[in-house]
Design an enzyme around this catalytic site. Structure first.
Site, PDB file in Angstrom:
ATOM      1  N   ASP A  32      27.549  37.919  33.014  1.00 61.12           N
ATOM      2  CA  ASP A  32      26.349  38.594  32.515  1.00 61.12           C
ATOM      3  C   ASP A  32      25.185  38.353  33.458  1.00 61.12           C
ATOM      4  OD1 ASP A  32      27.432  39.643  30.146  1.00 61.12           O
ATOM      5  OD2 ASP A  32      27.359  37.629  29.271  1.00 61.12           O
ATOM      6  N   GLY A  70      29.928  37.430  47.950  1.00 59.28           N
ATOM      7  CA  GLY A  70      31.032  38.214  48.516  1.00 59.28           C
ATOM      8  C   GLY A  70      31.099  39.593  47.902  1.00 59.28           C
ATOM      9  N   THR A  71      30.166  39.873  46.988  1.00 57.13           N
ATOM     10  CA  THR A  71      30.181  41.195  46.336  1.00 57.13           C
ATOM     11  C   THR A  71      29.933  42.278  47.381  1.00 57.13           C
ATOM     12  OG1 THR A  71      29.259  40.140  44.376  1.00 57.13           O
ATOM     13  CG2 THR A  71      29.181  42.553  44.453  1.00 57.13           C
ATOM     14  N   THR A  72      30.690  43.358  47.285  1.00 57.54           N
ATOM     15  CA  THR A  72      30.512  44.474  48.222  1.00 57.54           C
ATOM     16  C   THR A  72      29.837  45.644  47.491  1.00 57.54           C
ATOM     17  OG1 THR A  72      32.767  45.163  47.719  1.00 57.54           O
ATOM     18  CG2 THR A  72      32.442  43.829  49.697  1.00 57.54           C
ATOM     19  N   ASN A  97      33.971  39.717  53.866  1.00 59.18           N
ATOM     20  CA  ASN A  97      35.291  39.114  53.690  1.00 59.18           C
ATOM     21  C   ASN A  97      35.219  37.653  54.113  1.00 59.18           C
ATOM     22  OD1 ASN A  97      38.130  38.475  53.907  1.00 59.18           O
ATOM     23  ND2 ASN A  97      38.439  40.679  53.681  1.00 59.18           N
ATOM     24  N   HIS A 130      43.448  49.020  48.724  1.00 55.93           N
ATOM     25  CA  HIS A 130      43.103  48.008  47.720  1.00 55.93           C
ATOM     26  C   HIS A 130      43.642  48.423  46.354  1.00 55.93           C
ATOM     27  CE1 HIS A 130      40.152  46.726  50.762  1.00 55.93           C
ATOM     28  NE2 HIS A 130      40.189  45.550  50.152  1.00 55.93           N
ATOM     29  N   HIS A 131      43.622  47.445  45.444  1.00 57.83           N
ATOM     30  CA  HIS A 131      44.001  47.642  44.036  1.00 57.83           C
ATOM     31  C   HIS A 131      43.153  48.730  43.359  1.00 57.83           C
ATOM     32  CE1 HIS A 131      40.348  45.386  42.975  1.00 57.83           C
ATOM     33  NE2 HIS A 131      40.583  44.775  44.116  1.00 57.83           N
ATOM     34  N   LYS A 134      39.196  48.507  42.120  1.00 52.90           N
ATOM     35  CA  LYS A 134      38.064  48.356  43.053  1.00 52.90           C
ATOM     36  C   LYS A 134      37.017  49.441  42.819  1.00 52.90           C
ATOM     37  CE  LYS A 134      36.950  47.330  47.843  1.00 52.90           C
ATOM     38  NZ  LYS A 134      36.004  46.280  47.405  1.00 52.90           N
ATOM     39  N   GLY A 140      33.979  46.817  51.791  1.00 54.01           N
ATOM     40  CA  GLY A 140      32.965  46.162  52.628  1.00 54.01           C
ATOM     41  C   GLY A 140      33.559  45.737  53.961  1.00 54.01           C
ATOM     42  N   THR A 141      34.798  45.273  53.936  1.00 55.65           N
ATOM     43  CA  THR A 141      35.464  44.833  55.173  1.00 55.65           C
ATOM     44  C   THR A 141      35.620  46.009  56.139  1.00 55.65           C
ATOM     45  OG1 THR A 141      36.660  43.205  53.867  1.00 55.65           O
ATOM     46  CG2 THR A 141      37.551  43.682  56.053  1.00 55.65           C
TER      47      THR A 141
HETATM   48  N1  LIG Z   1      33.865  39.071  50.359  1.00 55.52           N
HETATM   49  C1  LIG Z   1      35.140  38.852  50.022  1.00 55.52           C
HETATM   50  O1  LIG Z   1      35.853  38.042  50.656  1.00 55.52           O
HETATM   51  C2  LIG Z   1      35.694  39.526  48.823  1.00 55.52           C
HETATM   52  C3  LIG Z   1      34.874  40.348  48.106  1.00 55.52           C
HETATM   53  N2  LIG Z   1      35.300  40.904  46.933  1.00 55.52           N
HETATM   54  C4  LIG Z   1      34.291  41.618  46.179  1.00 55.52           C
HETATM   55  O2  LIG Z   1      33.880  40.789  45.105  1.00 55.52           O
HETATM   56  C5  LIG Z   1      33.491  41.564  43.986  1.00 55.52           C
HETATM   57  C6  LIG Z   1      34.257  41.093  42.741  1.00 55.52           C
HETATM   58  O3  LIG Z   1      35.623  41.305  42.940  1.00 55.52           O
HETATM   59  P1  LIG Z   1      36.679  40.993  41.770  1.00 55.52           P
HETATM   60  O4  LIG Z   1      36.524  39.601  41.297  1.00 55.52           O
HETATM   61  O5  LIG Z   1      37.973  41.465  42.296  1.00 55.52           O
HETATM   62  O6  LIG Z   1      36.155  41.997  40.635  1.00 55.52           O
HETATM   63  P2  LIG Z   1      36.284  41.845  39.054  1.00 55.52           P
HETATM   64  O7  LIG Z   1      35.947  43.183  38.486  1.00 55.52           O
HETATM   65  O8  LIG Z   1      37.595  41.221  38.717  1.00 55.52           O
HETATM   66  O9  LIG Z   1      35.136  40.804  38.684  1.00 55.52           O
HETATM   67  C7  LIG Z   1      33.764  41.119  38.686  1.00 55.52           C
HETATM   68  C8  LIG Z   1      33.154  40.392  37.516  1.00 55.52           C
HETATM   69  O10 LIG Z   1      31.743  40.533  37.553  1.00 55.52           O
HETATM   70  C9  LIG Z   1      31.316  40.673  36.215  1.00 55.52           C
HETATM   71  N3  LIG Z   1      29.942  41.139  36.084  1.00 55.52           N
HETATM   72  C10 LIG Z   1      29.479  42.353  35.628  1.00 55.52           C
HETATM   73  N4  LIG Z   1      28.119  42.337  35.634  1.00 55.52           N
HETATM   74  C11 LIG Z   1      27.754  41.100  36.053  1.00 55.52           C
HETATM   75  C12 LIG Z   1      26.488  40.474  36.247  1.00 55.52           C
HETATM   76  N5  LIG Z   1      25.317  41.098  35.981  1.00 55.52           N
HETATM   77  N6  LIG Z   1      26.463  39.190  36.716  1.00 55.52           N
HETATM   78  C13 LIG Z   1      27.605  38.535  36.958  1.00 55.52           C
HETATM   79  N7  LIG Z   1      28.827  39.069  36.775  1.00 55.52           N
HETATM   80  C14 LIG Z   1      28.891  40.351  36.348  1.00 55.52           C
HETATM   81  C15 LIG Z   1      32.349  41.600  35.617  1.00 55.52           C
HETATM   82  O11 LIG Z   1      32.296  41.552  34.189  1.00 55.52           O
HETATM   83  P3  LIG Z   1      32.792  42.828  33.347  1.00 55.52           P
HETATM   84  O12 LIG Z   1      34.238  43.001  33.691  1.00 55.52           O
HETATM   85  O13 LIG Z   1      32.518  42.408  31.964  1.00 55.52           O
HETATM   86  O14 LIG Z   1      31.949  43.993  33.837  1.00 55.52           O
HETATM   87  C16 LIG Z   1      33.625  40.955  36.174  1.00 55.52           C
HETATM   88  O15 LIG Z   1      34.055  39.877  35.369  1.00 55.52           O
HETATM   89  C17 LIG Z   1      33.744  43.018  44.391  1.00 55.52           C
HETATM   90  O16 LIG Z   1      32.535  43.559  44.872  1.00 55.52           O
HETATM   91  C18 LIG Z   1      34.743  42.899  45.544  1.00 55.52           C
HETATM   92  O17 LIG Z   1      34.676  43.973  46.443  1.00 55.52           O
HETATM   93  C19 LIG Z   1      36.557  40.695  46.462  1.00 55.52           C
HETATM   94  C20 LIG Z   1      37.432  39.917  47.160  1.00 55.52           C
HETATM   95  C21 LIG Z   1      37.071  39.270  48.409  1.00 55.52           C
HETATM   96  O1  LIG Z   2      37.584  44.334  46.019  1.00 55.66           O
HETATM   97  C1  LIG Z   2      38.409  43.609  46.624  1.00 55.66           C
HETATM   98  O2  LIG Z   2      39.447  43.208  46.090  1.00 55.66           O
HETATM   99  C2  LIG Z   2      38.112  43.216  47.995  1.00 55.66           C
HETATM  100  N1  LIG Z   2      36.920  43.485  48.455  1.00 55.66           N
HETATM  101  C3  LIG Z   2      36.410  43.119  49.733  1.00 55.66           C
HETATM  102  C4  LIG Z   2      35.997  44.353  50.490  1.00 55.66           C
HETATM  103  O3  LIG Z   2      35.452  45.294  49.888  1.00 55.66           O
HETATM  104  O4  LIG Z   2      36.181  44.382  51.708  1.00 55.66           O
HETATM  105  C5  LIG Z   2      37.283  42.164  50.472  1.00 55.66           C
HETATM  106  C6  LIG Z   2      38.744  42.276  50.234  1.00 55.66           C
HETATM  107  O5  LIG Z   2      39.272  43.286  51.033  1.00 55.66           O
HETATM  108  C7  LIG Z   2      39.105  42.462  48.780  1.00 55.66           C
END
Ligand SMILES: NC(=O)C1=CN([C@@H]2O[C@H](COP(=O)(O)OP(=O)(O)OC[C@H]3O[C@@H](n4cnc5c(N)ncnc54)[C@H](OP(=O)(O)O)[C@@H]3O)[C@@H](O)[C@H]2O)C=CC1
Ligand SMILES: O=C(O)C1=N[C@H](C(=O)O)C[C@H](O)C1
Length: 233
Positions: A32, A70-72, A97, A130-131, A134, A140-141
């Site tokens: 949240d 790491g959020t993209t 990444n 990706h899955h 996404k 982002g990568t």
């Molecule tokens: N830089 C890197 O190495 C990597 C980056 N990523 C990136 O990381 C991000 C998350 O990936 P992933 O874990 O797979 O995604 P998920 O959807 O599994 O997790 C994201 C989480 O964020 C929650 N959320 C929603 N709003 C908020 C908020 N205001 N504050 C905090 N949390 C919130 C979501 O909740 P709800 O489901 O309830 O909305 C969910 O639980 C993506 O942007 C992805 O691209 C991913 C892997 C590697």
């Molecule tokens: O959403 C993902 O899962 C991932 N997101 C990152 C991206 O957008 O590059 C990193 C990784 O590839 C997994």
């Protein structure tokens, strides 16, 4: 270290496991925007959603908590985040990444682009897979890889999610169930293709990199990248 996990989804959970195994405590895990006291944490790790990341990051700056993101899909606000980090004397690392393998791949990509810049018979293209959950495309990568090619290769000035045109790197984004992340770059001529590919087998590499970055950032101020953390390139 007392860690706040901002975003407790697939990545938040993978990071929790690795952080605990390295002796850290998780003091906040949230999905949240609010309802927690971020100042309890020594460091925050944001893996949330594109429209939440900027708020989460800036909230950390305001409370003097170093933050890894790491959020993209939120990078239109990256420069503003950097400015606010400096204004608040904060500490910040964003990486598209965090895995060691991809950060080596980033260096390989730049070196290859530099060499290919001399060879006008080859056209570049990129594919990311990706899955299906996404939210953003291209990844982002893929954007980092494309921007690095643009900075090293004389022929390219832009990337686009479409088939190629002069001066544009075409990126194809595919969504297939359960794929953690695959990035592939092709240089194609009439006679052959040069390909480099990085395939993540799980989320473990991303999660470990994020925890290592958080450990590295503690006690520092400024805006850093994974190149600083890993000392490569
Ligand atoms: N830089 C890197 O190495 C990597 C980056 N990523 C990136 O990381 C991000 C998350 O990936 P992933 O874990 O797979 O995604 P998920 O959807 O599994 O997790 C994201 C989480 O964020 C929650 N959320 C929603 N709003 C908020 C908020 N205001 N504050 C905090 N949390 C919130 C979501 O909740 P709800 O489901 O309830 O909305 C969910 O639980 C993506 O942007 C992805 O691209 C991913 C892997 C590697
Ligand atoms: O959403 C993902 O899962 C991932 N997101 C990152 C991206 O957008 O590059 C990193 C990784 O590839 C997994």
């Amino acid at each position: 270290m007392k860690i706040a996990l901002l975003g407790y989804g697939k990545m938040g959970k993978a990071i929790e496991k690795i952080a605990l195994s390295r002796g850290h405590d998780i003091v906040i895990k949230t999905s949240d925007e609010g309802g927690y006291d971020i100042s309890q944490a020594d460091v925050a790790i944001d893996f949330s959603v594109p429209n939440a990341a900027f708020y989460n990051i800036v909230n950390c700056f305001k409370h003097n908590v170093p933050v890894i993101s790491g959020t993209t899909g939120w990078l239109q606000n990256y420069d503003k985040a950097v400015e606010l980090c400096k204004e608040n004397n904060g500490a910040f690392i964003y990486a598209s990444n965090f895995s060691l393998g991809v950060n080596i791949f980033f260096e390989l990509n730049k070196n290859l682009a530099r060499m290919m810049s001399q060879l006008r018979d080859y056209d570049v293209s990129m594919e990311e897979v990706h899955h299906t959950q996404k939210l953003d495309a291209p990844s982002g990568t893929a954007i980092t890889l494309a921007e690095d090619i643009i900075s090293e290769h004389a022929n390219y000035t832009e990337w686009k999610l479409e088939t190629g045109r002069e001066g544009i790197i075409p990126i194809t984004a595919k969504r297939i169930e359960n794929v953690p992340g695959t990035h592939s770059i092709d240089y194609k001529s009439e006679v052959d293709t040069i390909n480099i590919t990085h395939t993540a087998h799980s989320r473990q590499g991303f999660a470990l990199g994020a925890v290592v970055a958080a450990e590295w950032l503690l006690g520092k101020t400024g805006v850093f990248t994974m190149k600083d953390v890993l000392n490569i390139g």
